[in-house]
Write an enzyme that holds these catalytic residues in place. Structure first.
Site, PDB file in Angstrom:
ATOM      1  N   CYS A  28      91.781  18.658  63.805  1.00 54.56           N
ATOM      2  CA  CYS A  28      91.099  17.379  64.014  1.00 54.56           C
ATOM      3  C   CYS A  28      92.150  16.311  64.267  1.00 54.56           C
ATOM      4  O   CYS A  28      93.158  16.269  63.566  1.00 54.56           O
ATOM      5  CB  CYS A  28      90.288  17.045  62.764  1.00 54.56           C
ATOM      6  SG  CYS A  28      89.446  15.464  62.848  1.00 54.56           S
ATOM      7  N   HIS A  64      81.147  19.901  64.216  1.00 53.40           N
ATOM      8  CA  HIS A  64      82.318  19.197  63.677  1.00 53.40           C
ATOM      9  C   HIS A  64      82.140  17.684  63.854  1.00 53.40           C
ATOM     10  O   HIS A  64      82.414  16.902  62.939  1.00 53.40           O
ATOM     11  CB  HIS A  64      83.578  19.708  64.404  1.00 53.40           C
ATOM     12  CG  HIS A  64      84.859  19.033  64.027  1.00 53.40           C
ATOM     13  ND1 HIS A  64      85.903  19.693  63.404  1.00 53.40           N
ATOM     14  CD2 HIS A  64      85.289  17.761  64.214  1.00 53.40           C
ATOM     15  CE1 HIS A  64      86.897  18.848  63.210  1.00 53.40           C
ATOM     16  NE2 HIS A  64      86.572  17.665  63.703  1.00 53.40           N
ATOM     17  N   GLU A  65      81.650  17.274  65.038  1.00 56.29           N
ATOM     18  CA  GLU A  65      81.463  15.836  65.302  1.00 56.29           C
ATOM     19  C   GLU A  65      80.318  15.266  64.460  1.00 56.29           C
ATOM     20  O   GLU A  65      80.420  14.153  63.940  1.00 56.29           O
ATOM     21  CB  GLU A  65      81.194  15.583  66.789  1.00 56.29           C
ATOM     22  CG  GLU A  65      82.286  16.069  67.748  1.00 56.29           C
ATOM     23  CD  GLU A  65      83.702  15.701  67.336  1.00 56.29           C
ATOM     24  OE1 GLU A  65      83.895  14.635  66.704  1.00 56.29           O
ATOM     25  OE2 GLU A  65      84.627  16.484  67.625  1.00 56.29           O
ATOM     26  N   HIS A 100      81.527  14.486  61.129  1.00 54.24           N
ATOM     27  CA  HIS A 100      82.215  13.187  61.103  1.00 54.24           C
ATOM     28  C   HIS A 100      81.214  12.059  60.871  1.00 54.24           C
ATOM     29  O   HIS A 100      81.447  11.161  60.064  1.00 54.24           O
ATOM     30  CB  HIS A 100      82.940  12.925  62.427  1.00 54.24           C
ATOM     31  CG  HIS A 100      84.334  13.490  62.504  1.00 54.24           C
ATOM     32  ND1 HIS A 100      85.318  13.147  61.607  1.00 54.24           N
ATOM     33  CD2 HIS A 100      84.914  14.348  63.383  1.00 54.24           C
ATOM     34  CE1 HIS A 100      86.452  13.778  61.933  1.00 54.24           C
ATOM     35  NE2 HIS A 100      86.225  14.528  62.997  1.00 54.24           N
TER      36      HIS A 100
HETATM   37 ZN   LIG Z   1      87.530  15.788  63.974  1.00 51.07          ZN
END
Ligand SMILES: [Zn+2]
Lengths: 174, 172
Positions: A104, A147-148, A151
């Site tokens: 990341c 993954h986003e 976030h």
């Molecule tokens: Zn990331």
């Protein structure tokens, strides 16, 4: 389908432990000027960052539920929808977990093994549109989208690793 | 045959694992559980083995100790892998480095009856990361400790999560 975006600006990518990365982002108005500019900035920043396949709004300090993605050049990709931005994404279904090592831009010193579903259906708005789209994908694109979305919920891959020996120092070669 | 715990710590170089494993094999040893890693560039190995003679193994490893490596061989009781705490959880913690993160977190876990069975910490340029596997008697015990852990996280200004690990693992 999506409207033309304004010129994007390259923004600074924040690093953990910046508090913006730990906050749960707010729903965004997909038709607002702010979101169109944000979408353009995410794409511009992603494009100039080597190896970057996706960027969430809070990684550039904006706590709205918006992220950009482009996995088309990645070798693990099967399905790819090219370069795009999603607003207010919601996971409809996620199945078939597999384990992959993730990195990341906001966690530059480490990588980690994360188990995530590899088949994904996601519902979201495109910037400038009031109609929801449904996106079905797999493999690396499915993983990158999750993954986003993590976030946007204030989570990093570090919160998802598979065990006590699943975080690794990232090698920096000279 | 006695069971021994061997530790080898010191400056890293190629061949240490080969020499330690070779010495254990020469002593009729069966290398059971072992763990080897580099910590900030220092070689660190711990292993459990059954050997013919603990004193002879120690002697055999003495030359390693002469070359900047610290070696210990101690006799320990045999296999003890049965756990009375079948609920296994993973604790992930990350945040700015500061003194006392591990001690405060471990104290909160211990006060709730949790047993840390595996832990790794990593210090990056700006970020400290701790991942620990923790066993509890049951899921209720794990849930009961979450409040204390959240308090610790708030005091330390770190992010922390505790999630159940599938005890059987996943099969493919
Ligand atoms: Zn990331």
């Amino acid at each position: 389908m999506s409207v033309p975006l304004p010129a994007g600006r390259v923004r600074e990518v924040l690093r953990a432990p910046n508090p913006a990365l730990a906050s749960r982002c707010d729903e965004a108005d997909p038709t607002s000027k702010e979101v169109l500019q944000l979408a353009a900035d995410l794409l511009a920043t992603q494009a100039v960052s080597p190896g970057c396949v996706g960027l969430a709004a809070n990684q550039i300090g904006v706590t709205l539920r918006v992220f950009s993605l482009d996995v088309s050049a990645h070798p693990r990709t099967r399905t790819s929808h090219g370069s795009f931005v999603l607003v207010n994404p919601v996971v409809e279904s996620a199945t078939r977990k597999d384990k992959v090592r993730e990195g990341c831009m906001s966690v530059p010193d480490f990588t980690g093994d994360v188990r995530r579903p590899s088949r994904l259906v996601v519902r979201a708005f495109l910037p400038g549109s009031t109609e929801q789209v449904t996106l079905q994908t797999d493999a690396f694109e499915a993983r990158a989208i999750q993954h986003e979305i993590d976030h946007l919920d204030g989570l990093l891959f570090l919160d998802r690793v598979v065990g006590a020996h699943a975080v690794f120092p990232r090698r920096h070669y000279l | 045959m006695p069971t021994v715990a061997v530790t080898v710590v010191g400056a890293d170089r190629p061949g240490i694992v080969a020499e330690v494993a070779g010495a254990v094999a020469e002593q009729g040893g069966n290398l059971e559980d072992s763990s080897m890693t580099l910590l900030r560039g220092h070689f660190a190995m711990t292993l459990i083995a059954e050997v013919d003679d603990a004193a002879q193994l120690e002697e055999r490893l003495a030359h390693l100790a002469a070359e900047d490596l610290s070696v210990t061989v101690i006799e320990v009781p045999g296999d003890d892998t049965a756990s009375s705490r079948p609920a296994r959880y993973l604790l992930s913690l990350h945040g700015a480095d500061r003194p006392g993160i591990v001690s405060a977190t471990a104290r909160a876990i211990a006060s709730g009856g949790g047993n840390i069975v595996d832990v790794t910490t990593r210090l990056g340029s700006q970020l400290y990361v701790m991942t620990a596997e923790v066993e509890f008697t049951d899921d209720a015990a794990a849930e009961a400790v979450i409040g204390a852990l959240e308090q610790v996280a708030q005091q330390l200004g770190v992010q922390l999560s505790l999630v159940a690990l599938d005890p059987a693992g996943e099969e493919f």
